[in-house]
Each structure stands twice: as structure tokens, then as C-alpha cells.
Design an enzyme around this catalytic site. Sequence first.
Site, PDB file in Angstrom:
ATOM      1  N   SER A 103      65.018  45.072  32.975  1.00  0.00           N
ATOM      2  CA  SER A 103      65.739  46.346  33.084  1.00  0.00           C
ATOM      3  C   SER A 103      66.078  46.644  34.537  1.00  0.00           C
ATOM      4  O   SER A 103      65.486  46.081  35.464  1.00  0.00           O
ATOM      5  CB  SER A 103      64.885  47.481  32.529  1.00  0.00           C
ATOM      6  OG  SER A 103      64.595  47.257  31.176  1.00  0.00           O
TER       7      SER A 103
ATOM      8  N   THR B 119      63.425  44.151  17.680  1.00  0.00           N
ATOM      9  CA  THR B 119      63.871  43.492  16.452  1.00  0.00           C
ATOM     10  C   THR B 119      62.787  42.626  15.819  1.00  0.00           C
ATOM     11  O   THR B 119      61.689  42.498  16.356  1.00  0.00           O
ATOM     12  CB  THR B 119      65.033  42.518  16.778  1.00  0.00           C
ATOM     13  OG1 THR B 119      64.567  41.635  17.802  1.00  0.00           O
ATOM     14  CG2 THR B 119      66.267  43.251  17.238  1.00  0.00           C
TER      15      THR B 119
ATOM     16  N   ASP C 193      55.129  40.784  23.938  1.00  0.00           N
ATOM     17  CA  ASP C 193      56.500  40.373  23.639  1.00  0.00           C
ATOM     18  C   ASP C 193      56.447  39.463  22.422  1.00  0.00           C
ATOM     19  O   ASP C 193      55.448  38.771  22.211  1.00  0.00           O
ATOM     20  CB  ASP C 193      57.151  39.648  24.829  1.00  0.00           C
ATOM     21  CG  ASP C 193      58.668  39.815  24.796  1.00  0.00           C
ATOM     22  OD1 ASP C 193      59.206  40.617  25.597  1.00  0.00           O
ATOM     23  OD2 ASP C 193      59.322  39.171  23.942  1.00  0.00           O
TER      24      ASP C 193
ATOM     25  N   SER D  22      60.104  40.144  31.378  1.00  0.00           N
ATOM     26  CA  SER D  22      59.816  39.464  32.646  1.00  0.00           C
ATOM     27  C   SER D  22      58.382  39.689  33.129  1.00  0.00           C
ATOM     28  O   SER D  22      57.880  38.942  33.959  1.00  0.00           O
ATOM     29  CB  SER D  22      60.761  39.998  33.731  1.00  0.00           C
ATOM     30  OG  SER D  22      60.461  41.371  33.987  1.00  0.00           O
TER      31      SER D  22
ATOM     32  N   HIS E  90      63.032  51.260  35.433  1.00  0.00           N
ATOM     33  CA  HIS E  90      61.597  51.032  35.640  1.00  0.00           C
ATOM     34  C   HIS E  90      60.974  52.230  36.349  1.00  0.00           C
ATOM     35  O   HIS E  90      59.874  52.677  36.004  1.00  0.00           O
ATOM     36  CB  HIS E  90      61.376  49.753  36.463  1.00  0.00           C
ATOM     37  CG  HIS E  90      61.636  48.504  35.673  1.00  0.00           C
ATOM     38  ND1 HIS E  90      62.200  47.380  36.238  1.00  0.00           N
ATOM     39  CD2 HIS E  90      61.406  48.187  34.375  1.00  0.00           C
ATOM     40  CE1 HIS E  90      62.297  46.437  35.306  1.00  0.00           C
ATOM     41  NE2 HIS E  90      61.823  46.902  34.175  1.00  0.00           N
TER      42      HIS E  90
HETATM   43  N1  SAH Z   1      60.459  45.619  30.276  1.00  0.00           N
HETATM   44  C1  SAH Z   1      61.126  44.340  30.175  1.00  0.00           C
HETATM   45  C2  SAH Z   1      62.301  44.451  29.223  1.00  0.00           C
HETATM   46  C3  SAH Z   1      62.678  43.165  28.603  1.00  0.00           C
HETATM   47  S1  SAH Z   1      64.066  43.307  27.455  1.00  0.00           S
HETATM   48  C4  SAH Z   1      61.609  43.933  31.557  1.00  0.00           C
HETATM   49  O1  SAH Z   1      62.064  44.803  32.284  1.00  0.00           O
HETATM   50  O2  SAH Z   1      61.536  42.744  31.895  1.00  0.00           O
HETATM   51  C5  SAH Z   1      63.241  43.772  25.965  1.00  0.00           C
HETATM   52  C6  SAH Z   1      62.173  42.835  25.488  1.00  0.00           C
HETATM   53  O3  SAH Z   1      61.720  43.280  24.219  1.00  0.00           O
HETATM   54  C7  SAH Z   1      62.608  41.386  25.307  1.00  0.00           C
HETATM   55  O4  SAH Z   1      61.783  40.587  26.118  1.00  0.00           O
HETATM   56  C8  SAH Z   1      62.377  41.122  23.816  1.00  0.00           C
HETATM   57  O5  SAH Z   1      61.915  39.796  23.556  1.00  0.00           O
HETATM   58  C9  SAH Z   1      61.315  42.156  23.476  1.00  0.00           C
HETATM   59  N2  SAH Z   1      61.250  42.535  22.065  1.00  0.00           N
HETATM   60  C10 SAH Z   1      62.269  42.817  21.214  1.00  0.00           C
HETATM   61  N3  SAH Z   1      61.782  43.107  19.978  1.00  0.00           N
HETATM   62  C11 SAH Z   1      60.427  42.998  20.060  1.00  0.00           C
HETATM   63  C12 SAH Z   1      59.359  43.177  19.124  1.00  0.00           C
HETATM   64  N4  SAH Z   1      59.588  43.496  17.843  1.00  0.00           N
HETATM   65  N5  SAH Z   1      58.095  43.005  19.555  1.00  0.00           N
HETATM   66  C13 SAH Z   1      57.834  42.657  20.852  1.00  0.00           C
HETATM   67  N6  SAH Z   1      58.791  42.474  21.769  1.00  0.00           N
HETATM   68  C14 SAH Z   1      60.066  42.646  21.394  1.00  0.00           C
END
Ligand code: SAH
Length: 223
Positions: free
Chosen positions: A60, A218, A110, A89, A65
Amino acid sequence: MAWRSSGATNTALVQNLTGNGLITSDRVKTAMMNVDRAHYAPTHPYEDSPQSIGHRATISAPHMHAAACEHLLPYLQPGSRVLDIGSGSGYLTAVFAELIKPGGAVVGVDHIQPLVDLATANAQKSAAGREMLASGLVRFVRADGRLGWKEDAPYDAIHVGAAAAEHHQTLVDQLKAPGRLFVPVEEGWVQHIWVVDKKEDGSVERKKLFGVQYVPLTDAPAG
Ligand code: SAH
């Protein structure tokens, strides 16, 4: 404006976010100074915009953040327990760890194993990150975040980094009383950040804050 906060270094980025009023707390400023985004963002780490990390995920934007930290801050105290759903990340998980040490624990969840591995590898790039992992202050696990992470519940703070299709009661159930959930929720074509407070008496208050654009929360991809 978001893009105005970009900088040539991590320090410049955090200073610009502060100068533009996107970081107001010294604690958040220090925590974000202490975690170098270059260890977590593969491209343009000091730009105030989201960056692809593969697997249809993004790290993000820094101002998001900062907003997450600022809104959860009363619940990010030394010794707090935190759940970071959609840890991607691993950047924000590491910033939360900076805010709750000494003591406390942050679990980053994740549902994509390569991203769990990426977050761990990113944290290992710095001495502070290696120490967070070795001490158990930070842990990354693979799970469906819509179910929270029961093993370490209840939490003082839960952050969701992907847009939920509904208000997940399970996440509220895993909050302490008092505790706070920060979650983007989809409503048709738009998404808003909601802050859900579980009060000391167990009652729950939901506040809709502002419009956002997050990756959806998802089903796990097949395989
Ligand atoms: N806070 C992270 C955001 C990553 S994008 C950052 O700033 O790096 C959102 C993340 O949610 C992705 O990594 C995706 O794999 C995860 N995600 C989507 N659906 C999910 C679920 N049902 N359970 C766990 N993680 C999920």
C-alpha cells in the site's frame, strides 16, 4: 496531496508525510523512520504510491500505512497484541512491531504462501527485522484472514490490508474489550475504511471514515 510526500530517502518520505499532515504522531513517525521501505517495496520505495509485489498484490501507499497506524495508535502500546491481515510485503507488520515493542506480538497473515515467504525474507534484510523474527515479536503465517487468526486471539488491534466484502463478525470476536479493528469494506463499487471499536463493556461501535482502493480480500488462489 499524496504524491507530494514522495522523497529521495526513507527519512525524506517520512518527513514529507509529516509535513503534509499525514503523520501527526511522533510515535508513528519514529516507527516509520525505523523501517526502511526499500526492504519491502521492490520498486520506487520512497514514492507515496502503491507498488506491485506480484501475485496481484501491492504494498500500500505510505500515506495509507500512516493512516492505519494513526487510527490504531491508542491500541498499539508496548506489550499490545496485533493481527495484520493481508500482510503482503510485511512492511506494515514490521511498523506495528516497532510500535508495540518491548513485549507484545504481531502476527501477519496472508493466504498466498509466496507472499508469506516474501514478508519473512523482507524482514530478514535488516538486523532489526531479523531480531523481530527471532524473538517471536513478529510472525508471518498462511491462513484465510477472513477467519482472523484464532491461535493468538484476542488482539488489542486488528488491521485488514485488503477490502472485505462484508463486515466479518469473526474479526470483531477476536478483539479484546477494549480493542479496535481497521478494515476497508466494499459497498458495491466503492470501498470505505471502517473503524470498529469493541468497548470495555463488550459493546461495538462502527465508524465509516473515508473512501479507499484496496486489493480485495478473497478466496485463496487454487494450487
Ligand atoms: N499490507 C500489505 C497489503 C498487501 S495487498 C502491504 O502493504 O504490503 C493485500 C494482501 O491481502 C495481499 O497480499 C493478498 O494476498 C492478501 N489477501 C487477500 N485475501 C486474503 C485472505 N482471504 N486472507 C489473507 N490474506 C488475503
